[in-house]
Design an enzyme around this catalytic site. Structure first.
Site, short mmCIF file in Angstrom:
data_model
loop_
_atom_site.label_atom_id
_atom_site.label_comp_id
_atom_site.label_asym_id
_atom_site.label_seq_id
_atom_site.Cartn_x
_atom_site.Cartn_y
_atom_site.Cartn_z
N LYS A 153 50.06 41.20 52.33
CA LYS A 153 49.42 42.34 51.65
C LYS A 153 49.88 43.66 52.26
CE LYS A 153 45.54 39.54 50.12
NZ LYS A 153 44.18 39.04 50.34
N GLN A 156 39.23 40.27 54.19
CA GLN A 156 39.86 38.97 53.91
C GLN A 156 38.83 37.85 54.06
OE1 GLN A 156 43.18 38.53 52.90
NE2 GLN A 156 42.48 36.45 52.55
N ASP A 216 39.08 44.20 45.65
CA ASP A 216 39.05 42.77 45.32
C ASP A 216 38.22 42.51 44.06
OD1 ASP A 216 40.61 41.05 46.80
OD2 ASP A 216 39.21 40.94 48.48
#
Ligand code: NAD
Length: 289
Positions: free
Chosen positions: A53, A97, A120
């Site tokens: 990422k 995460q 997200d």
């Protein structure tokens, strides 16, 4: 033989589009989108995802800041960091995460993120907006699947779709996006009866289960499009190998189109994270998409 839906290629195109738009934001508004990536603990897979990422953010011209916290970080310390990032005007996207260590409450952590920075798309305000057909930040993996489906078929109106898996991260938002695209959608899961029969009715099958090579040729209608979200590590001939939820070798000859693993959904997820970070920056600056 099925058309291979090349996630590597489509994601590279998407990342290129995002980087052009990021440059325009810099030139026209003097703003560089900022992404904070929070990693708690040392889970090896999470470390790889975070590294990828950060790498893609650099490629897109997005400024990323990594926060690595020890596995025994308290909920209060994590909340404090999120609060600080929520108030930081140079950070437009916050990604924590997952999975988090067991002592931390994922739902509480997700809810603590400013919905405008929730790249997200997991915050209840964003998932609620998606369910209601309103605009908001959409989870990256289903968004990536939709981009691949739309490139393959154009208009999806009237197609039948089966989503296997009902997680908040993939299955449910995937079904909501397919419904928005006017598909007739079935969500299947671990309690679904006659799963193979259910799947065989579908023009589109999305497998988001986490069971290696579960979906075999007898589950698929000839000519159907198969999107494989699963990432499973298996031992093959004494070597570790990544495979999807679809038994690619048996399904590929009868499907109309199929994504490989690796090189399918995975790279699309990361490119969509960059797309969402750009969208989040624009929303916060009130610049239309
Ligand atoms: P999850 O464990 O949260 O959900 C799995 C779902 O599958 C559940 O809803 C469950 O009901 C269903 N299920 C389990 N066993 C089943 C069975 N035998 N038959 C039918 N349904 C069954 O998982 P998730 O977070 O949604 O992820 C699913 C898979 O996708 C995993 O392999 C994960 O690693 C992968 N994934 C990939 C990406 C990517 O970028 N490619 C992103 C997210 C998740």
């Amino acid at each position: 033989m099925a058309k291979l839906i090349n996630g590597k290629q489509i994601s590279a195109q998407l990342l290129e589009q995002v980087s052009v738009q990021v440059q325009q934001l810099k030139d026209n508004h003097g703003v560089t989108p900022g992404l904070a990536v929070v990693l708690v603990g040392e889970d090896p897979a999470s470390q790889v995802y975070v590294r990828n990422k950060i790498h893609s953010a650099a490629e897109a011209g997005i400024r990323s800041v990594e926060h690595r916290l020890s596995a025994d970080t308290s909920q209060a310390a994590l909340d404090e960091l999120i609060d600080k990032l929520n108030r930081d005007s140079e950070i437009h996207g916050i990604l924590v995460q997952l999975p988090l260590p067991a002592h931390l409450n994922e739902d509480d952590v997700i809810a603590a993120i400013d919905p405008l920075k929730d790249v997200d798309g997991f915050h209840p305000l964003n998932s609620g907006a998606l369910a209601a057909g309103q605009s908001g930040l959409v989870p990256c993996t289903p968004l990536g699947c939709m981009i691949m489906l739309q490139q393959t078929h154009g208009d999806l109106s009237g197609m039948t779709a089966v989503v296997i898996g009902r997680s908040n991260i993939v299955g449910k938002p995937m079904a909501a996006l397919l419904l928005q695209a006017n598909c007739t959608v079935t969500i299947a899961h671990s309690r679904t009866r006659d799963l193979a029969d259910v799947c065989r009715q579908a023009d589109i099958v999305i497998a988001a289960v986490g069971r290696a090579q579960l979906v075999t040729e007898d589950w698929i209608m000839p000519g159907a499009t198969v999107i494989d979200v699963g990432i499973n590590a298996i031992e093959l001939d004494g070597r570790r190998k990544l495979v999807g939820d679809v038994d690619f070798n048996s399904v590929e000859p009868i499907a109309g189109a199929i994504t490989p693993v690796p090189g399918g959904v995975g790279p699309m997820t990361i490119a969509c994270l960059m797309k969402n970070t750009l969208s989040a920056a624009r929303m916060q600056l009130s610049i239309p998409d």
